[in-house]
Design an enzyme around this catalytic site. Structure first.
Site, PDB file in Angstrom:
ATOM      1  N   ASP A   1       1.150  -0.969   0.201  1.00 54.25           N
ATOM      2  CA  ASP A   1      -0.203  -0.035  -0.116  1.00 54.25           C
ATOM      3  C   ASP A   1       1.076   1.212   0.121  1.00 54.25           C
ATOM      4  O   ASP A   1       2.261   1.301   0.743  1.00 54.25           O
ATOM      5  CB  ASP A   1      -1.177  -0.144   1.283  1.00 54.25           C
ATOM      6  CG  ASP A   1      -2.543  -0.805   1.126  1.00 54.25           C
ATOM      7  OD1 ASP A   1      -2.309  -1.536   0.136  1.00 54.25           O
ATOM      8  OD2 ASP A   1      -2.446  -0.993   2.572  1.00 54.25           O
ATOM      9  N   MET A   2       0.846   2.775  -0.319  1.00 52.56           N
ATOM     10  CA  MET A   2       1.002   4.221  -0.630  1.00 52.56           C
ATOM     11  C   MET A   2       0.841   4.559   0.749  1.00 52.56           C
ATOM     12  O   MET A   2      -0.751   4.797   0.567  1.00 52.56           O
ATOM     13  CB  MET A   2       0.962   4.427  -2.102  1.00 52.56           C
ATOM     14  CG  MET A   2       1.828   5.591  -1.862  1.00 52.56           C
ATOM     15  SD  MET A   2       3.726   5.100  -1.523  1.00 52.56           S
ATOM     16  CE  MET A   2       4.307   4.384  -3.256  1.00 52.56           C
TER      17      MET A   2
ATOM     18  N   ARG B   1      -1.431  -1.354  -8.511  1.00 61.27           N
ATOM     19  CA  ARG B   1      -2.426  -0.518  -7.915  1.00 61.27           C
ATOM     20  C   ARG B   1      -2.540   1.687  -8.380  1.00 61.27           C
ATOM     21  O   ARG B   1      -1.586   1.594  -7.903  1.00 61.27           O
ATOM     22  CB  ARG B   1      -3.155  -0.869  -7.378  1.00 61.27           C
ATOM     23  CG  ARG B   1      -4.311  -0.205  -6.610  1.00 61.27           C
ATOM     24  CD  ARG B   1      -4.345  -0.652  -5.166  1.00 61.27           C
ATOM     25  NE  ARG B   1      -4.444  -1.670  -4.571  1.00 61.27           N
ATOM     26  CZ  ARG B   1      -4.552  -2.026  -2.680  1.00 61.27           C
ATOM     27  NH1 ARG B   1      -3.993  -0.710  -2.039  1.00 61.27           N
ATOM     28  NH2 ARG B   1      -4.352  -3.775  -2.205  1.00 61.27           N
TER      29      ARG B   1
ATOM     30  N   LYS C   1      -6.797   7.386  -6.696  1.00 60.65           N
ATOM     31  CA  LYS C   1      -6.492   8.578  -5.959  1.00 60.65           C
ATOM     32  C   LYS C   1      -5.431   9.255  -4.835  1.00 60.65           C
ATOM     33  O   LYS C   1      -4.778   9.821  -5.339  1.00 60.65           O
ATOM     34  CB  LYS C   1      -7.779   9.335  -6.038  1.00 60.65           C
ATOM     35  CG  LYS C   1      -8.816   9.232  -7.149  1.00 60.65           C
ATOM     36  CD  LYS C   1      -9.908  10.050  -7.045  1.00 60.65           C
ATOM     37  CE  LYS C   1     -10.435   9.357  -7.949  1.00 60.65           C
ATOM     38  NZ  LYS C   1     -12.081   9.926  -8.265  1.00 60.65           N
TER      39      LYS C   1
HETATM   40  P1  FDA Z   1     -13.632   9.299  -5.393  1.00 61.02           P
HETATM   41  O1  FDA Z   1     -13.220   9.768  -3.870  1.00 61.02           O
HETATM   42  O2  FDA Z   1     -13.976  10.660  -6.464  1.00 61.02           O
HETATM   43  O3  FDA Z   1     -14.917   8.860  -5.043  1.00 61.02           O
HETATM   44  C1  FDA Z   1     -16.181   8.738  -6.292  1.00 61.02           C
HETATM   45  C2  FDA Z   1     -17.527   7.889  -5.760  1.00 61.02           C
HETATM   46  O4  FDA Z   1     -17.086   6.823  -4.943  1.00 61.02           O
HETATM   47  C3  FDA Z   1     -17.569   9.053  -4.743  1.00 61.02           C
HETATM   48  O5  FDA Z   1     -18.745   9.915  -5.483  1.00 61.02           O
HETATM   49  C4  FDA Z   1     -18.796   8.193  -4.011  1.00 61.02           C
HETATM   50  O6  FDA Z   1     -19.888   8.228  -4.299  1.00 61.02           O
HETATM   51  C5  FDA Z   1     -18.051   6.774  -4.219  1.00 61.02           C
HETATM   52  N1  FDA Z   1     -17.088   6.393  -3.155  1.00 61.02           N
HETATM   53  C6  FDA Z   1     -15.655   7.097  -2.979  1.00 61.02           C
HETATM   54  N2  FDA Z   1     -15.327   6.868  -1.176  1.00 61.02           N
HETATM   55  C7  FDA Z   1     -16.563   5.853  -0.458  1.00 61.02           C
HETATM   56  C8  FDA Z   1     -16.970   6.244   0.400  1.00 61.02           C
HETATM   57  N3  FDA Z   1     -15.559   5.448   1.172  1.00 61.02           N
HETATM   58  N4  FDA Z   1     -18.031   5.602   0.865  1.00 61.02           N
HETATM   59  C9  FDA Z   1     -18.617   5.363   0.301  1.00 61.02           C
HETATM   60  N5  FDA Z   1     -18.329   5.959  -1.134  1.00 61.02           N
HETATM   61  C10 FDA Z   1     -17.965   6.483  -1.474  1.00 61.02           C
HETATM   62  N6  FDA Z   1      -5.027   5.458  -1.023  1.00 61.02           N
HETATM   63  C11 FDA Z   1      -3.687   5.321  -0.410  1.00 61.02           C
HETATM   64  O7  FDA Z   1      -3.563   6.405  -0.052  1.00 61.02           O
HETATM   65  N7  FDA Z   1      -2.909   4.463  -0.597  1.00 61.02           N
HETATM   66  C12 FDA Z   1      -3.474   2.994  -0.922  1.00 61.02           C
HETATM   67  O8  FDA Z   1      -2.937   2.342  -0.976  1.00 61.02           O
HETATM   68  C13 FDA Z   1      -4.877   2.926  -0.694  1.00 61.02           C
HETATM   69  N8  FDA Z   1      -5.515   1.678  -1.644  1.00 61.02           N
HETATM   70  C14 FDA Z   1      -6.685   1.640  -1.770  1.00 61.02           C
HETATM   71  C15 FDA Z   1      -6.847   0.660  -2.510  1.00 61.02           C
HETATM   72  C16 FDA Z   1      -8.284   0.328  -3.148  1.00 61.02           C
HETATM   73  C17 FDA Z   1      -8.803  -1.454  -3.408  1.00 61.02           C
HETATM   74  C18 FDA Z   1      -8.779   1.305  -3.616  1.00 61.02           C
HETATM   75  C19 FDA Z   1     -10.536   1.047  -3.646  1.00 61.02           C
HETATM   76  C20 FDA Z   1      -8.528   2.779  -2.553  1.00 61.02           C
HETATM   77  C21 FDA Z   1      -7.320   2.655  -2.262  1.00 61.02           C
HETATM   78  N9  FDA Z   1      -7.351   3.556  -1.668  1.00 61.02           N
HETATM   79  C22 FDA Z   1      -5.971   3.834  -1.358  1.00 61.02           C
HETATM   80  C23 FDA Z   1      -7.906   4.996  -1.055  1.00 61.02           C
HETATM   81  C24 FDA Z   1      -7.747   5.839  -2.748  1.00 61.02           C
HETATM   82  O9  FDA Z   1      -7.232   6.081  -2.710  1.00 61.02           O
HETATM   83  C25 FDA Z   1      -9.793   6.715  -2.408  1.00 61.02           C
HETATM   84  O10 FDA Z   1      -9.574   7.241  -1.042  1.00 61.02           O
HETATM   85  C26 FDA Z   1     -10.562   5.868  -2.090  1.00 61.02           C
HETATM   86  O11 FDA Z   1     -10.361   5.587  -3.705  1.00 61.02           O
HETATM   87  C27 FDA Z   1     -11.599   7.573  -3.080  1.00 61.02           C
HETATM   88  O12 FDA Z   1     -11.527   7.421  -4.099  1.00 61.02           O
HETATM   89  P2  FDA Z   1     -12.171   7.345  -5.200  1.00 61.02           P
HETATM   90  O13 FDA Z   1     -11.153   7.157  -5.961  1.00 61.02           O
HETATM   91  O14 FDA Z   1     -13.569   5.890  -5.051  1.00 61.02           O
HETATM   92  O15 FDA Z   1     -12.908   8.375  -5.532  1.00 61.02           O
END
Ligand code: FDA
Length: 312
Positions: A130-131, A182, A185
């Site tokens: 993970d980052m 992976r 954002k």
């Molecule tokens: P965004 O935040 O723009 O959300 C898009 C839409 O998704 C929102 O409108 C909402 O509807 C839905 N959504 C998003 N988050 C939600 C939540 N918590 N509850 C309900 N709905 C939600 N970060 C990091 O810094 N280091 C890492 O190693 C990882 N690893 C990782 C693994 C995996 C499998 C995922 C999916 C995510 C991560 N992350 C992470 C977290 C990532 O950086 C980010 O903070 C979240 O995925 C939210 O960003 P989105 O891309 O979903 O977009």
């Protein structure tokens, strides 16, 4: 404002000690965390597998403060890999280098990682690093490229965050090295000197990184719940003739289950990140920060359920 407050609170261990056994907080955590034990995480992975979804299991816990704790975490990951294999689950693991002692000693951290990765290699499994916040990006990538990836090219991969200015260059380097990435954002509060302050720039950077990884990378994990971006990935794959087997979508446990299952029905690979363990507080706070509406939603549904239970 609420997002910043929640991210600030995510680093306050004293708050966690205060709410650790609070029922409401534990109920909230259960939305995003599979449980406190290895077996609960394995059961969650089995349930996902039954729906055609792969899992990545993450033992929650961030920076450890001494070598004993770091070695203990390493042993727990080796045990986790063994249990995944014993139960024949379609699952790999994700971990944080600070949980493996990065802040204690880089050499100890690398030694522990060799134990974990050797077991992953023996079992034909995979470990995702993970980052963490930008304070760790350089060190995480240096350890990965110089001390781990050369020995375990099939068993270890990294995470890059589109919020950071540096990510275009990091994607190019990863593609040249043919390592698995992976792309997400980024979940941490970052200073404007290193990260895009505007969400639209983070999203545009995500799309750039995603497309470069899909075209030139090795089996990228597209980690997002952003439907516009997911639709864009599907269109891009079709237009470029990139087969669905060449990448996977990834989402977090408890987030957009409908979309996870829809993507599987459409024939895409889907992996869900399944966190478990007692150290759920910083993880829960980051999830609430991503969508503060969750706070009101979860409190509301827990209160409603409690009122319903009291009724005859
Ligand atoms: P965004 O935040 O723009 O959300 C898009 C839409 O998704 C929102 O409108 C909402 O509807 C839905 N959504 C998003 N988050 C939600 C939540 N918590 N509850 C309900 N709905 C939600 N970060 C990091 O810094 N280091 C890492 O190693 C990882 N690893 C990782 C693994 C995996 C499998 C995922 C999916 C995510 C991560 N992350 C992470 C977290 C990532 O950086 C980010 O903070 C979240 O995925 C939210 O960003 P989105 O891309 O979903 O977009």
């Amino acid at each position: 404002m609420l997002r910043s407050t929640l991210l600030y609170l995510s680093n306050q261990q004293k708050v966690f000690q205060f709410i650790r056994h609070n029922r409401l907080a534990k109920r909230m955590a259960s939305r995003f965390v599979a449980g406190e034990t290895v077996e609960t995480a394995l059961d969650a992975a089995a349930a996902l597998n039954a729906h055609g979804i792969r899992a990545s299991l993450d033992l929650l816990g961030e920076s450890v403060t001494n070598e004993r704790e770091a070695r203990d975490t390493g042993r727990q990951y080796v045990h986790l890999l063994d249990r995944i294999a014993e139960r024949r689950l379609d699952a790999n693991v994700s971990l944080k280098l600070t949980a493996m002692g990065l802040d204690v000693s880089e050499d100890v951290c690398v030694e522990i990682m060799h134990d974990v990765l050797a077991r992953a290699r023996d079992l034909g499994s995979f470990v995702r690093l993970d980052m963490e916040s930008s304070a760790y990006t350089d060190r995480t990538l240096a350890i990965f490229y110089e001390r781990l990836y050369p020995t375990y090219p099939e068993n270890v991969g990294i995470v890059l965050q589109s919020a950071l200015f540096r990510t275009d260059a990091d994607v190019e380097r990863a593609n040249q090295a043919r390592c698995r990435v992976r792309i997400c954002k980024g979940a941490y509060r970052e200073p404007p000197s290193v990260a895009y302050p505007d969400k639209k720039d983070v999203d545009a950077s995500y799309v750039r990184a995603m497309q470069a990884l899909m075209q030139h990378g090795k089996y990228p994990g597209l980690a997002t719940h952003d439907e516009a971006i997911i639709d864009g990935a599907k269109r891009f794959a079709k237009a470029q003739g990139i087969a669905p087997e060449r990448f996977e979508f990834q989402m977090l446990y408890g987030v957009r289950r409908d979309l996870q299952e829809q993507l599987v029905r459409e024939g895409y690979n889907m992996r869900v990140y399944v966190p478990f363990g007692t150290q759920w507080y910083p993880y829960l706070m980051r999830r609430l920060a991503e969508r503060p509406a969750n706070l009101a939603f979860m409190t509301g549904s827990i209160v409603k359920e409690a009122v319903r239970r009291k009724q005859p």
